[in-house]
Motif scaffolding. Structure first.
Motif, PDB file in Angstrom:
ATOM      1  N   SER A 152      35.550  35.940  33.564  1.00 56.96           N
ATOM      2  CA  SER A 152      35.405  36.974  34.592  1.00 56.96           C
ATOM      3  C   SER A 152      36.626  37.038  35.494  1.00 56.96           C
ATOM      4  O   SER A 152      37.051  38.125  35.904  1.00 56.96           O
ATOM      5  CB  SER A 152      34.148  36.699  35.431  1.00 56.96           C
ATOM      6  N   ARG A 153      37.189  35.877  35.784  1.00 62.36           N
ATOM      7  CA  ARG A 153      38.393  35.854  36.620  1.00 62.36           C
ATOM      8  C   ARG A 153      39.544  36.576  35.917  1.00 62.36           C
ATOM      9  O   ARG A 153      40.255  37.383  36.530  1.00 62.36           O
ATOM     10  CB  ARG A 153      38.771  34.403  36.938  1.00 62.36           C
ATOM     11  N   HIS A 154      39.708  36.318  34.631  1.00 57.05           N
ATOM     12  CA  HIS A 154      40.765  36.996  33.880  1.00 57.05           C
ATOM     13  C   HIS A 154      40.505  38.504  33.808  1.00 57.05           C
ATOM     14  O   HIS A 154      41.421  39.313  33.935  1.00 57.05           O
ATOM     15  CB  HIS A 154      40.883  36.413  32.477  1.00 57.05           C
ATOM     16  N   HIS A 155      39.248  38.853  33.625  1.00 57.97           N
ATOM     17  CA  HIS A 155      38.894  40.272  33.552  1.00 57.97           C
ATOM     18  C   HIS A 155      39.214  40.975  34.873  1.00 57.97           C
ATOM     19  O   HIS A 155      39.779  42.071  34.896  1.00 57.97           O
ATOM     20  CB  HIS A 155      37.407  40.412  33.214  1.00 57.97           C
ATOM     21  N   ASP A 156      38.873  40.316  35.966  1.00 58.73           N
ATOM     22  CA  ASP A 156      39.122  40.908  37.280  1.00 58.73           C
ATOM     23  C   ASP A 156      40.616  41.049  37.537  1.00 58.73           C
ATOM     24  O   ASP A 156      41.083  42.054  38.083  1.00 58.73           O
ATOM     25  CB  ASP A 156      38.471  40.039  38.353  1.00 58.73           C
ATOM     26  N   GLN A 157      41.383  40.041  37.143  1.00 58.13           N
ATOM     27  CA  GLN A 157      42.830  40.091  37.365  1.00 58.13           C
ATOM     28  C   GLN A 157      43.483  41.199  36.550  1.00 58.13           C
ATOM     29  O   GLN A 157      44.454  41.808  36.990  1.00 58.13           O
ATOM     30  CB  GLN A 157      43.436  38.733  37.021  1.00 58.13           C
ATOM     31  N   VAL A 158      42.931  41.475  35.363  1.00 64.09           N
ATOM     32  CA  VAL A 158      43.503  42.526  34.520  1.00 64.09           C
ATOM     33  C   VAL A 158      43.187  43.901  35.065  1.00 64.09           C
ATOM     34  O   VAL A 158      44.068  44.760  35.210  1.00 64.09           O
ATOM     35  CB  VAL A 158      42.980  42.404  33.070  1.00 64.09           C
ATOM     36  N   TRP A 159      41.922  44.128  35.393  1.00 65.87           N
ATOM     37  CA  TRP A 159      41.472  45.486  35.676  1.00 65.87           C
ATOM     38  C   TRP A 159      41.402  45.845  37.155  1.00 65.87           C
ATOM     39  O   TRP A 159      41.144  46.995  37.498  1.00 65.87           O
ATOM     40  CB  TRP A 159      40.114  45.727  35.011  1.00 65.87           C
ATOM     41  N   ARG A 160      41.629  44.878  38.036  1.00 64.53           N
ATOM     42  CA  ARG A 160      41.683  45.233  39.453  1.00 64.53           C
ATOM     43  C   ARG A 160      42.889  46.111  39.738  1.00 64.53           C
ATOM     44  O   ARG A 160      42.825  47.055  40.519  1.00 64.53           O
ATOM     45  CB  ARG A 160      41.750  43.958  40.308  1.00 64.53           C
ATOM     46  N   ASP A 161      43.996  45.782  39.077  1.00 59.04           N
ATOM     47  CA  ASP A 161      45.218  46.579  39.221  1.00 59.04           C
ATOM     48  C   ASP A 161      45.888  46.632  37.851  1.00 59.04           C
ATOM     49  O   ASP A 161      46.866  45.924  37.596  1.00 59.04           O
ATOM     50  CB  ASP A 161      46.149  45.938  40.260  1.00 59.04           C
ATOM     51  N   ARG A 380      44.936  36.872  28.290  1.00 57.60           N
ATOM     52  CA  ARG A 380      45.064  35.966  29.440  1.00 57.60           C
ATOM     53  C   ARG A 380      44.239  34.708  29.216  1.00 57.60           C
ATOM     54  O   ARG A 380      44.650  33.601  29.591  1.00 57.60           O
ATOM     55  CB  ARG A 380      44.632  36.667  30.723  1.00 57.60           C
ATOM     56  N   PHE A 381      43.058  34.864  28.642  1.00 63.86           N
ATOM     57  CA  PHE A 381      42.164  33.736  28.360  1.00 63.86           C
ATOM     58  C   PHE A 381      42.861  32.736  27.436  1.00 63.86           C
ATOM     59  O   PHE A 381      42.749  31.515  27.628  1.00 63.86           O
ATOM     60  CB  PHE A 381      40.884  34.269  27.724  1.00 63.86           C
ATOM     61  N   MET A 382      43.590  33.247  26.450  1.00 62.49           N
ATOM     62  CA  MET A 382      44.289  32.368  25.515  1.00 62.49           C
ATOM     63  C   MET A 382      45.536  31.769  26.153  1.00 62.49           C
ATOM     64  O   MET A 382      45.800  30.568  26.031  1.00 62.49           O
ATOM     65  CB  MET A 382      44.662  33.146  24.249  1.00 62.49           C
ATOM     66  N   GLN A 383      46.306  32.585  26.869  1.00 62.55           N
ATOM     67  CA  GLN A 383      47.561  32.119  27.449  1.00 62.55           C
ATOM     68  C   GLN A 383      47.340  31.078  28.545  1.00 62.55           C
ATOM     69  O   GLN A 383      48.192  30.209  28.759  1.00 62.55           O
ATOM     70  CB  GLN A 383      48.342  33.307  28.010  1.00 62.55           C
ATOM     71  N   SER A 384      46.192  31.134  29.211  1.00 64.44           N
ATOM     72  CA  SER A 384      45.906  30.209  30.305  1.00 64.44           C
ATOM     73  C   SER A 384      45.531  28.810  29.827  1.00 64.44           C
ATOM     74  O   SER A 384      45.525  27.863  30.619  1.00 64.44           O
ATOM     75  CB  SER A 384      44.757  30.763  31.158  1.00 64.44           C
ATOM     76  N   GLY A 385      45.185  28.689  28.539  1.00 67.10           N
ATOM     77  CA  GLY A 385      44.698  27.408  28.021  1.00 67.10           C
ATOM     78  C   GLY A 385      43.192  27.304  28.000  1.00 67.10           C
ATOM     79  O   GLY A 385      42.636  26.350  27.428  1.00 67.10           O
TER      80      GLY A 385
END
Length: 497
Positions: A152-161, A380-385
């Motif tokens: 959810s954090r990755h999703h928010d970071q992508v689609w917030r802006d 982002r989920f993959m790149q973050s580890g």
């Protein structure tokens, strides 16, 4: 006693949720043809007007934002805004300050009347919701321990802006950062060196087969498949006017020498070398090399379906066939449905460089089917580890669950079933002992299990021809040890009855 009546506030809440769900489903039906004579704006205007008139979107329903609609329909925001303004001017929609756009609540009854529209009953709708997974369902990974908060954090970071590239026409090959992340993952986990340009994002194995058929094969080509195997592959080949030729597997898996005796003109072979589906054996190196040599001699292709290969419980996952020699003869197909969650509907295909022009040309004709909405989130989920951490956590968990199921079979059903576990995968195959096969087939055994609330697949249904083995395919990944042991006891009980 009759069914309990709903409190009026609960009734309003459920009605609102149903209205929102119906509107969302109706909007998903909007289909825009880019090659049609009619403009995208005109198509969208006509279809939205029809949905409103037919109450596909009920009066008073709030529409998604113009940005959301534009993303979901893969059109410009200007196109959507122009259509919405037109429908407002025609009286179909109304704009509310600081609230959004709604379907006009007071549309004339004669316009919106739909005498054949079905009536919806709240209780009936609830009763028809999908049932929770039942023990031994092979399609279910562990769902409760997925890192939803990180996702959810990755999703928010992508689609917030969102990046501007996400709001324009997407590359049909897929979101480039995701392809980069997949290339990194394949190098680290599967020993496969490939460039992001070789990777194409798909909605799953069916789309992958269509893309392979359009870029690497010709109509009427014969394709060798494993028997037993994944029936979806045979259907996908048939749909693409290819001829699926099932070839029996032995204890070591797919045997190309035996297969070509009956089908010497085959142009491709689809195999699951890391872990055969459903039997579970690993294709030895000698056979992998034989298969590659055959592909070179035929100027054909090996299609490597890497089904749930990440879940290997002893050592690291095996190197992919595509990492060996003759890489230009291998097409690698992967999926995220078993690693993330099945509703994601994302997979990928790695093509040899020599096929890239053909693949790009094929995509120009068909366009991509994978949703762009989740691709940057997965990247982002993959790149973050977080992705690798989740796989390692699930490997440990699934290994314990496999051990628990094997022990339960040996304790409670040793006289009925034989299990030879392999150190990988998300399911086991339990072979029926001879004494049990004298009383019932595996289909009858599975029916008995399903009648007591278990989800068991008979091994014989994975065969195209006459089944060689009678067994039960038992999924364990999505169920706790506290669920698996009593479920196995129930299975043993109905098999003895």
């Amino acid at each position: 006693m009759g069914k309990p009546r709903l409190d009026w506030t609960e009734q309003i809440s459920q009605n609102a949720n149903m209205t929102k769900a119906r509107a969302g489903a109706a909007l998903l039906s909007v289909s825009l043809e880019r090659n049609a004579k009619e403009t995208l704006q005109s198509q969208l205007l006509t279809q939205l007007r029809r949905l409103i008139l037919n109450r596909g979107i009920p009066p008073g329903t709030k529409l998604p934002s113009s940005r959301t609609l534009a993303e979901e329909l893969s059109v410009s925001r200007v196109t959507v805004s122009t259509v919405i303004d037109q429908l407002i001017s025609e009286g179909y929609l109304e704009g509310r300050a600081r609230s959004g756009v709604y379907v006009e609540a007071e549309l004339p009854e004669q316009l919106t009347a739909t005498p054949h529209a079905p009536a919806y009953d709240l209780v009936d709708v609830a009763a028809n919701q999908p049932a929770p997974p039942r023990p031994f369902d092979v399609s279910v990974p562990e769902q409760g321990l997925f890192p939803y908060r990180q996702w959810s954090r990755h999703h928010d970071q992508v689609w917030r802006d969102p990046e501007s590239a996400l709001l324009t026409r997407a590359d049909p090959a897929g979101w480039h950062p995701l392809r980069v992340a997949i290339a990194d993952h394949l190098r680290e986990w599967r020993g496969l060196i490939c460039a992001p340009e070789q990777i194409f994002i798909t909605s799953g194995v069916v789309e992958a087969i269509g893309l392979i058929a359009a870029s690497a094969l010709r109509e009427g080509d014969q394709v060798l498949t494993e028997d037993p195997g994944f029936a979806v592959l045979n259907r996908a080949l048939h749909r693409n006017r290819l001829i699926a030729v099932p070839a029996p597997v032995d204890r070591q898996g797919f045997d190309i020498k035996t297969a070509i005796q009956s089908t010497p003109e085959a142009k491709a072979a689809i195999v699951t070398p890391s872990r055969h589906y459903p039997l579970g054996m690993t294709l030895p190196l000698s056979r992998r090399l034989e298969l590659l040599e055959w592909a070179v001699s035929r100027n054909g292709y090996v299609i490597e379906d890497d089904f749930d290969s990440e879940y290997r419980y002893q050592g690291q996952p095996l190197p992919a066939m595509m990492s060996l020699n003759h890489q230009d003869r291998v097409i690698y197909v992967g999926s995220f449905s078993k690693v993330v969650f099945s509703a994601l509907r994302l997979g990928f295909t790695v093509f040899p460089r020599s096929l890239l022009p053909n693949v790009r040309a094929a995509l120009q004709q068909t366009d991509a089917q994978a949703s762009i909405m989740v691709q940057p989130v997965l990247a982002r989920f993959m790149q973050s580890g977080d992705f690798a951490t989740h796989i390692r956590r699930m490997r440990r968990l699934y290994a314990k669950r496999q051990t628990a199921l094997v022990k339960a079979i040996q304790t409670h059903a040793e006289d009925l079933l034989v299990v030879d576990p392999v150190p990988s995968g998300m399911h086991l195959v339990a072979i029926l002992r001879p004494a049990l096969t004298l009383r019932m087939t595996d289909v009858e055994a599975a029916d008995r299990a399903n009648n007591v609330g278990l989800s068991v697949q008979p091994l014989s249904t994975f065969y195209t021809g006459e089944p060689v083995l009678q067994g039960l395919v038992l999924g364990f990944a999505g169920f706790s040890e506290e669920q698996l042991v009593p479920a196995l006891q129930d299975l043993a009980k109905v098999l003895r009855a």
